[in-house]
Scaffold this motif. Structure first.
Motif, PDB file in Angstrom:
ATOM      1  N   ARG A   9       0.820  -1.209   0.000  1.00 48.91           N
ATOM      2  CA  ARG A   9       0.000   0.000   0.000  1.00 48.91           C
ATOM      3  C   ARG A   9       0.854   1.259   0.000  1.00 48.91           C
ATOM      4  NH1 ARG A   9      -3.091  -2.517   4.063  1.00 48.91           N
ATOM      5  NH2 ARG A   9      -2.290  -1.024   5.592  1.00 48.91           N
ATOM      6  N   ARG A  10       2.006   1.175   0.622  1.00 50.64           N
ATOM      7  CA  ARG A  10       2.921   2.331   0.615  1.00 50.64           C
ATOM      8  C   ARG A  10       3.698   2.418  -0.692  1.00 50.64           C
ATOM      9  NH1 ARG A  10       4.623   4.012   5.823  1.00 50.64           N
ATOM     10  NH2 ARG A  10       6.140   5.337   4.722  1.00 50.64           N
ATOM     11  N   ILE A  68      10.515   2.138 -10.560  1.00 58.64           N
ATOM     12  CA  ILE A  68      10.521   1.129  -9.502  1.00 58.64           C
ATOM     13  C   ILE A  68      11.744   1.285  -8.608  1.00 58.64           C
ATOM     14  CG2 ILE A  68      11.740  -0.753 -10.713  1.00 58.64           C
ATOM     15  CD1 ILE A  68       9.540  -2.629  -9.591  1.00 58.64           C
ATOM     16  N   LEU A  69      12.867   1.729  -9.189  1.00 63.21           N
ATOM     17  CA  LEU A  69      14.053   2.030  -8.389  1.00 63.21           C
ATOM     18  C   LEU A  69      13.754   3.134  -7.391  1.00 63.21           C
ATOM     19  CD1 LEU A  69      17.150   2.003  -7.802  1.00 63.21           C
ATOM     20  CD2 LEU A  69      17.391   3.631  -9.667  1.00 63.21           C
ATOM     21  N   PHE A  70      13.150   4.227  -7.869  1.00 61.13           N
ATOM     22  CA  PHE A  70      12.826   5.345  -6.997  1.00 61.13           C
ATOM     23  C   PHE A  70      11.818   4.934  -5.933  1.00 61.13           C
ATOM     24  CE2 PHE A  70       9.902   8.816  -5.978  1.00 61.13           C
ATOM     25  CZ  PHE A  70      10.784   9.748  -5.437  1.00 61.13           C
ATOM     26  N   ALA A  71      10.778   4.190  -6.324  1.00 59.63           N
ATOM     27  CA  ALA A  71       9.718   3.837  -5.386  1.00 59.63           C
ATOM     28  C   ALA A  71      10.234   2.941  -4.263  1.00 59.63           C
ATOM     29  CB  ALA A  71       8.577   3.153  -6.135  1.00 59.63           C
ATOM     30  N   ASP A  78      12.171   5.648   3.808  1.00 61.80           N
ATOM     31  CA  ASP A  78      11.200   6.287   4.703  1.00 61.80           C
ATOM     32  C   ASP A  78      10.910   5.388   5.901  1.00 61.80           C
ATOM     33  OD1 ASP A  78       9.456   8.546   5.174  1.00 61.80           O
ATOM     34  OD2 ASP A  78       7.788   7.193   4.766  1.00 61.80           O
ATOM     35  N   PHE A  79      10.831   4.071   5.660  1.00 61.87           N
ATOM     36  CA  PHE A  79      10.641   3.134   6.768  1.00 61.87           C
ATOM     37  C   PHE A  79      11.817   3.202   7.751  1.00 61.87           C
ATOM     38  CE2 PHE A  79       7.748   0.017   4.272  1.00 61.87           C
ATOM     39  CZ  PHE A  79       6.646   0.772   4.631  1.00 61.87           C
ATOM     40  N   TYR A  80      13.041   3.242   7.194  1.00 63.25           N
ATOM     41  CA  TYR A  80      14.220   3.335   8.057  1.00 63.25           C
ATOM     42  C   TYR A  80      14.219   4.641   8.831  1.00 63.25           C
ATOM     43  CZ  TYR A  80      16.851  -0.749   6.349  1.00 63.25           C
ATOM     44  OH  TYR A  80      17.289  -2.020   6.080  1.00 63.25           O
ATOM     45  N   LEU A 102       8.012  -7.319  -2.896  1.00 66.34           N
ATOM     46  CA  LEU A 102       8.604  -6.426  -3.890  1.00 66.34           C
ATOM     47  C   LEU A 102       9.442  -7.204  -4.894  1.00 66.34           C
ATOM     48  CD1 LEU A 102       9.769  -3.403  -1.676  1.00 66.34           C
ATOM     49  CD2 LEU A 102       7.726  -3.572  -3.113  1.00 66.34           C
ATOM     50  N   LEU A 103      10.181  -8.201  -4.411  1.00 62.35           N
ATOM     51  CA  LEU A 103      11.007  -9.003  -5.314  1.00 62.35           C
ATOM     52  C   LEU A 103      10.135  -9.829  -6.263  1.00 62.35           C
ATOM     53  CD1 LEU A 103      13.724 -10.238  -2.781  1.00 62.35           C
ATOM     54  CD2 LEU A 103      14.030  -8.577  -4.622  1.00 62.35           C
TER      55      LEU A 103
END
Length: 356
Positions: A9-10, A68-71, A78-80, A102-103
């Motif tokens: 969702r993020r 996809i690299l940027f996302a 942001d999580f970190y 994601l993978l």
């Protein structure tokens, strides 16, 4: 499962937003580059918009790896930065398990990109270029002159003064037929040759057959004409860029090069790249997961710089290996696949030592 759904969702809004942004930028750049030409040729607004619409699949293909690299990099950083991953790790979920969706998503996207590129991007982009050239009066004639074609592995050599694509005819044509040991067998001379769908029909022609007493001339026989099977596409004034055609068209072009005895290293490396390049989507996600959160200060900025740097390194490596394959220093297959072979293990190592 909640962690995984929360992650997606993020991720998805950022990914789709980046795709839209990068694609829009590419469309606008192409429009601005050709705007004055459209205006000077008084191209209708509707036609201009149609040309831009045909360009959208190509922009999506260009934008996908970068988006996809940027996302991935943005969301994980942001999580970190917000210590959300600390809670994830404390619950017993590893970084690999947390980012596994994601993978998997990127792996499916890689296969999807290959099909999308071959089935949609190639035909729409070719139509875009053709229509744009037509609107701007830049059409290139497929007629050709002073042609020499080596066919059937060197057994048949064509020489013609002129090829007309409108009626598929060769003017003032000479054909040399050679034996298996490449010694001379027959020479065909014709004022005109017309393609009948299977072979070239010779008119006003003479064939010279080498026999013990010398060259013996006679009208061109049906048996000889049946050997003249090189299709008209070979004689056209066009250069095929393998990276801009479908897999099937590229395969046909490489076969034609082989029949003509011409070098195939560059074309073969581009052909194999069609299969290896879509995996760049999977690789940049793998790299982003391993490189995100390497520092506690300026997490987002540092992670973006590291991820973009790794992606640039991949593209540079691929460019170097493709050049080596083009000039014959390595095989075309290795030139196309070496960056993938190199960066997937590197990504695994980075993920193993990622901050958790």
């Amino acid at each position: 499962m909640r962690f995984f759904s929360y992650l997606m969702r993020r991720f998805l809004p950022v990914f789709l937003g980046a795709m839209f942004f990068f694609s829009l930028i590419l469309v606008l750049v192409d429009l601005l580059m050709n705007l004055w030409s459209f205006i000077s040729q008084q191209v209708p607004f509707v036609q201009v918009m149609y040309v831009m619409l045909l360009y959208i699949p190509k922009t999506l293909s260009f934008s996908l790896p970068l988006s996809i690299l940027f996302a991935v990099c943005y969301v994980l950083s942001d999580f970190y930065a917000k210590n959300e991953l600390t809670a994830v790790f404390a619950s017993g979920v590893s970084l690999f398990r947390f980012t596994l969706p994601l993978l998997v998503f990127s792996l499916f996207l890689s296969f999807g990109l290959f099909i999308f590129e071959d089935r949609i991007v190639v035909p729409t982009y070719a139509k875009k270029i053709s229509l744009q050239n037509q609107l701007l009066n830049k059409n290139q004639s497929l007629n050709n002159d002073q042609i020499v074609i080596i066919s059937s592995g060197g057994s048949v050599v064509y020489n013609a003064d002129f090829y007309s694509d409108e009626d598929q005819t060769l003017k003032r044509m000479f054909v040399i037929l050679r034996n298996e040991d490449k010694s001379l067998n027959t020479v065909v001379r014709a004022i005109t040759a017309v393609w009948n769908g299977n072979n070239w029909d010779v008119t006003e022609g003479t064939q010279y057959v080498l026999k013990d007493q010398g060259l013996v001339s006679s009208p061109v026989s049906q048996e000889t004409m049946a050997l003249l099977t090189e299709p008209p596409e070979t004689f056209r004034n066009n250069t095929v860029a393998v990276d801009t055609v479908s897999v099937q068209e590229a395969k046909s072009y490489i076969s034609r090069l082989k029949r003509s005895g011409l070098p195939t290293a560059e074309a073969l490396s581009e052909y194999y790249k069609k299969y290896s390049f879509p995996l760049v989507v999977f690789i940049v996600v793998f790299l982003s997961i391993g490189l995100s959160g390497k520092t506690r200060k300026n997490v987002l900025l540092i992670s973006l710089v590291l991820c973009v740097g790794a992606a640039v390194l991949f593209y540079v490596t691929q460019m170097v290996t493709m050049l080596l394959a083009k000039f014959g220093y390595i095989s075309p297959l290795l030139g196309a696949w070496f960056p993938v072979i190199m960066f997937i293990p590197l990504s695994v190592v980075l993920l193993k030592f990622a901050r958790t």
